[in-house]
Design an enzyme around this catalytic site. Structure first.
Site, PDB file in Angstrom:
ATOM      1  N   HIS A 145      17.616 132.892  59.220  1.00 38.70           N
ATOM      2  CA  HIS A 145      18.415 131.679  59.422  1.00 38.70           C
ATOM      3  C   HIS A 145      19.332 131.434  58.237  1.00 38.70           C
ATOM      4  O   HIS A 145      20.491 131.072  58.394  1.00 38.70           O
ATOM      5  CB  HIS A 145      17.498 130.459  59.558  1.00 38.70           C
TER       6      HIS A 145
ATOM      7  N   GLU B 201      30.273 138.219  83.740  1.00 34.93           N
ATOM      8  CA  GLU B 201      29.146 137.961  82.840  1.00 34.93           C
ATOM      9  C   GLU B 201      27.802 138.076  83.550  1.00 34.93           C
ATOM     10  O   GLU B 201      26.757 137.896  82.945  1.00 34.93           O
ATOM     11  CB  GLU B 201      29.292 136.594  82.166  1.00 34.93           C
TER      12      GLU B 201
ATOM     13  N   ASP C 147      26.528 136.366  78.067  1.00 33.56           N
ATOM     14  CA  ASP C 147      25.663 136.285  79.240  1.00 33.56           C
ATOM     15  C   ASP C 147      25.415 137.656  79.842  1.00 33.56           C
ATOM     16  O   ASP C 147      24.326 137.927  80.348  1.00 33.56           O
ATOM     17  CB  ASP C 147      26.267 135.351  80.288  1.00 33.56           C
TER      18      ASP C 147
ATOM     19  N   CYS D  20      35.591 137.907  75.928  1.00 33.06           N
ATOM     20  CA  CYS D  20      35.530 136.621  75.230  1.00 33.06           C
ATOM     21  C   CYS D  20      34.131 136.284  74.713  1.00 33.06           C
ATOM     22  O   CYS D  20      33.922 135.219  74.183  1.00 33.06           O
ATOM     23  CB  CYS D  20      36.061 135.499  76.108  1.00 33.06           C
TER      24      CYS D  20
HETATM   25  C1  PEP Z   1      29.786 134.615  77.543  1.00 35.22           C
HETATM   26  O1  PEP Z   1      28.834 134.422  78.310  1.00 35.22           O
HETATM   27  O2  PEP Z   1      30.003 135.699  76.965  1.00 35.22           O
HETATM   28  C2  PEP Z   1      30.745 133.538  77.254  1.00 35.22           C
HETATM   29  C3  PEP Z   1      31.820 133.739  76.532  1.00 35.22           C
HETATM   30  O3  PEP Z   1      30.461 132.307  77.741  1.00 35.22           O
HETATM   31  P1  PEP Z   1      29.421 131.288  77.100  1.00 35.22           P
HETATM   32  O4  PEP Z   1      29.030 131.815  75.752  1.00 35.22           O
HETATM   33  O5  PEP Z   1      30.122 129.970  77.055  1.00 35.22           O
HETATM   34  O6  PEP Z   1      28.311 131.332  78.104  1.00 35.22           O
HETATM   35 MG    MG Z   2      28.760 132.729  79.635  1.00 35.97          MG
END
Ligand code: PEP
Ligand code: MG
Length: 583
Positions: free
Chosen positions: A189, A433, A457, A504
């Site tokens: 952490h 995702e 995800d 992303c």
């Molecule tokens: C992801 O799942 O990679 C994403 C960018 O969305 P979040 O992190 O908001 O679930």
């Molecule tokens: Mg996501």
């Protein structure tokens, strides 16, 4: 010189303040049978107060440092909710008639002792979590607390046995120059928090010093190679003074990259965009040279309030974002992605055994169509003011995409009838995702304008590893061969259909992963603002041709360790073990 482990880059020179190694020293305290009910009440109240305090800290950290870092506190909440922990406390109270605080202390010592014995960094981290959350609970049971971060005028170097996430939450970066801890691992952490704060950190000094560091000692610490000097001579101070200047110049150099064109050495352009969750994130993103917004997580507009934001309220935010983009830049607005770990008080979420597999994201939007339509209308109306793109989260079938698009068509028709202007060609894309979406990427690509791979995800669902569960965090492996195959499959399907594919999730901003994206022909990466410049530095030194060759070797690897080491080798001297640029 003492050699620890460099866990967060940067050099600090200053006077030490040593936090006393503080232990609750509680003598046994027994209670009468008749007082047990009161002791239990005290225990449950303490647990509840600790939980609400942790929720507040989580929110503060999310705003001040980052959402991801705030998840550290989920582990603490989980311990307080873990029946094994609480039942142990109850057992001691019930069988031995001990006071709540004594039972809690004995339980902490028992579990910490068990985990500490194991020669495993992950388990040692769990021990630290239990100690931290246990101490918080004790504070509420006893009504006092004694390990606060010192407040003083002169900036100093903080030295401690280990710092809990709660203590990190109280560190003022204007007053603390750097941190040295005796314990800790590079994925602890402390390391995560320090890197997020840009705070130099050296860890793991336990057993390496002849004499303990004392408050008032002059310290030099170097967070990139782990060296610590105690009361050094003038020559060393001067030498490190120069290195510190060089380090600051390096940071400035990174800042100087903000407006350099993001090209590989063989001339391939990759647009680097920002992930944002509020308008306030725009300025820092542009200062780091973000070429637009690749992901606007709109769910944060819905949080910390008691009713849904109206269409007009949403329009105001989306319009401002669209107007502030500047020429040539676009913003991808993702529709509501709640459920899983992100709940809203005013949506009655069902009790679910597996919330991440349950009522979430597009599933909620397709169920509560009136809410979805209000958001779609707001996004459409904002598209009149700037280059807006729309994106659906968590699509797992063609049917979902079609249902969402049908509602979008309804919204467009209504707006037309009402005379509201909007971009009739608004590009509509999906997050890839869920493994199902990746598997049918060819089918989805025919009916969508772009893909954005959400690796956060995708990794969780593909590997069946809850991304919030600290207990299985070591199994959450973005460099698993299965992940490589899935993203390759997705990118190829997009290319065959002639639609752009971006990334992303967190992997988009990980310099280690960059060759993968270059090899797959990804031309847009969207990431947390703080990752933009280090990633650009790596991009400017990378070649897409070399990346393609490397990818062939990566695809031949049979486990994540092999993949990681090839990627690390390729990163060569550019990256340190922490994924940060070295001096
Ligand atoms: C992801 O799942 O990679 C994403 C960018 O969305 P979040 O992190 O908001 O679930
Ligand atoms: Mg996501």
């Amino acid at each position: 010189m003492i050699k620890g482990i460099g866990a967060s880059n940067g050099i600090a020179i200053g006077k030490a303040i040593v936090l006393p190694s503080w232990e609750w020293n509680l003598p046994d305290k027994f209670v009468d049978v008749s007082d047990l009910a009161y002791e239990f009440e005290k225990l449950y109240e303490g647990v509840e107060t600790s939980k609400s305090e942790l929720e507040t800290i989580k929110q503060d950290i999310s705003q001040l440092i980052g959402e991801e870092e705030s998840h550290i506190f989920n582990a603490h909440l989980a311990i307080l909710e873990d029946p094994i922990f609480i039942n142990e406390v109850r057992d001691i109270m019930q069988r031995q008639f001990k006071a709540a605080e004594v039972a809690v202390k004995e339980t902490i010592d028992k579990f910490v002792g068990m985990f500490d014995l194991l020669d495993d960094d992950y388990m040692k981290e769990r021990a630290a979590d239990i100690r931290d959350v246990g101490n918080r609970l004790l504070k509420h049971l006893l009504g006092y607390w004694d390990d606060e971060i010192p407040v003083q005028e002169e900036p100093y170097i903080l030295v401690a046995r280990e710092l809990s996430p709660s203590q990190w939450a109280h560190i003022d970066p204007a007053k603390v120059l750097g941190v040295v801890t005796l314990m800790g691992g590079t994925n602890s952490h402390s390391a995560i928090m320090a890197r997020a704060m840009g705070m130099p950190l050296v860890i793991g000094l336990e057993g390496k010093q002849d004499e303990p560091i004392a408050t008032g000692d002059t310290i030099i610490m170097d967070g990139s190679d782990g060296s610590v000097y105690v009361n050094p001579d003038e020559e060393t101070i001067e030498r490190y003074g120069r290195r510190k200047k060089e380090w600051l110049a390096h940071l400035e150099l990174l800042q100087g990259l903000a407006h350099v064109e993001p090209l590989t050495t063989d001339g391939k352009k990759v647009r680097l965009k920002a992930n944002i969750s509020a308008i306030k994130d725009l300025d820092p993103a542009f200062q780091c040279g973000a070429d637009g917004v690749g992901l606007f997580r709109t769910e944060f507009l819905y949080m910390d309030r008691s009713t849904f934001p109206s269409e007009e309220e949403q329009l105001e935010v989306y319009r401002e974002a669209a107007q502030r983009l500047g020429p040539g830049r676009s913003i991808v607005i993702r529709t509501l992605d709640v459920g899983g770990d992100k709940n809203i008080d005013y949506i009655p979420f069902p009790e679910e055994d597996n919330p991440f597999l349950g009522y979430r994201a597009i599933r909620i939007s397709l169920d509560r169509t009136e809410l979805f339509k209000a958001q779609l209308r707001a996004i459409l109306r904002a598209s009149h003011y700037g280059n807006v793109k729309l994106m659906y989260p968590m699509i797992s079938s063609l049917q979902e995409l079609r249902q969402a698009n049908a509602l979008l068509e309804e919204a467009k028709k209504e707006l037309e009838e009402e005379g509201h202007p909007f971009d009739r060609k608004l590009p509509v894309g999906i997050m890839v995702e869920v493994p199902a979406a990746a598997a049918i990427a060819d089918l989805l690509a025919r009916e969508t304008d772009f893909f954005s791979i959400g690796t956060n995800d995708l990794v969780q669902y593909l590997l069946a590893v809850d991304r919030m569960n600290e207990q299985v965090a070591h199994l959450y492996e973005p460099y698993h061969p299965a992940v490589l195959r899935m993203v390759k499959h997705t990118a190829e399907a997009a290319q065959r259909a002639g639609i752009p594919v971006s990334v992303c999730g967190e992997m988009a901003g990980d310099p280690l992963a960059l060759p993968i994206w270059l090899a797959l022909g990804v031309t847009e990466l969207s990431m947390s603002v703080k990752l933009l410049l280090p990633l650009k530095a790596r991009l400017l030194a990378s070649s897409s041709k070399d990346s393609a060759e490397l990818m062939n070797r990566l695809l031949a690897c049979s486990d994540s360790q092999e993949i990681r080491s090839l990627l690390e080798q390729a990163a060569g001297g550019l990256l340190g073990g922490t994924g940060q640029i070295q001096e």
